[in-house]
Design an enzyme around this catalytic site. Structure first.
Site, PDB file in Angstrom:
ATOM      1  N   ASP A   1     -14.338  -4.768   7.047  1.00 55.01           N
ATOM      2  CA  ASP A   1     -13.696  -3.714   7.837  1.00 55.01           C
ATOM      3  C   ASP A   1     -14.693  -3.212   8.878  1.00 55.01           C
ATOM      4  OD1 ASP A   1     -12.375  -1.491   8.758  1.00 55.01           O
ATOM      5  OD2 ASP A   1     -11.677  -0.828   6.818  1.00 55.01           O
TER       6      ASP A   1
ATOM      7  N   PHE B   1      -3.764  -0.686   8.368  1.00 55.79           N
ATOM      8  CA  PHE B   1      -3.983  -0.471   6.931  1.00 55.79           C
ATOM      9  C   PHE B   1      -3.258  -1.577   6.163  1.00 55.79           C
ATOM     10  CE2 PHE B   1      -5.000   3.229   3.976  1.00 55.79           C
ATOM     11  CZ  PHE B   1      -5.203   2.382   2.909  1.00 55.79           C
TER      12      PHE B   1
END
Ligand code: PRP
Length: 183
Positions: free
Chosen positions: A107, A156
């Protein structure tokens, strides 16, 4: 669990279980070629990497060893705190070993850039990374995975090991979580 069991929790399915298995198969072929004649120790990063490790290792047409680490990336703070701690260390001495870190997502890149440095200081023959997913933010971090399944948008995502409050890890597919679930 399938996407169909989730009703409206997902905006869309990014990758189906079939697509995931196909991509992992391609990555496994590449890994097998690159590590031909070398021993291979795959290090999974708990907990999210469990699914990727299980399927990537079984797609390999050769032997490999597996070990696991648990890392707390941010403690109780936010990602920007940059604090990384080892919660469970390897059981294996990696001196002189070819280490392949296996994770499901990069991420910010904080966790794996730290882990590569940490394992690199233990005298391994090599340390590389295989990740199924990578977000664009990670591209600006000092982390260069050798094997990347897909680059994805900064959304997400859940499923196939990826969680939201510890749920959705057992979803077979990978999907984008609907904002109403987390807002
Ligand atoms: C996830 C994932 C990576 C890390 C990536 O783990 O497994 O290890 O975050 O994020 P970064 O690139 O911003 O550091 P997480 O800390 O959510 O724990 P989990 O695997 O138990 O879900």
């Amino acid at each position: 669990m399938d996407s169909a069991h989730l009703e409206n929790d997902l905006v869309n399915v990014l990758f189906t279980q079939e697509q995931i298995q196909e991509r992992l198969g391609e990555m496994a072929q590449q890994i097998a070629a690159d590590y031909e004649g070398k021993d291979l120790l795959m290090v999974g990063v708990l907990r999210g990497a469990v699914m990727v490790m299980a399927d990537l290792s079984r797609a390999l047409p050769r032997h490999c060893e597996m070990d696991w680490m648990a890392i707390s990336s941010y403690g109780s703070g936010t990602k920007s705190s940059g604090v990384v701690r080892i919660l469970k260390d390897l059981d294996t001495d990696i001196t002189g070993r070819h280490v392949l870190i296996v994770d499901e997502i990069i991420d910010t890149g904080l966790t794996l850039s730290w882990l590569v440095n940490s394992l690199g200081s233990r005298g391994p023959a090599s340390v590389e990374i295989a990740t199924l997913l990578r977000k664009p933010e990670a591209l600006s971090m000092p982390v260069e995975p050798k094997y990347v399944g897909w680059d994805i948008p900064n959304e997400f995502v859940v499923g196939y090991g990826l969680d939201y409050h510890e749920k959705y890890r057992n979803l077979r597919d990978i999907g984008t979580l609907a904002p109403h679930v987390y807002s």
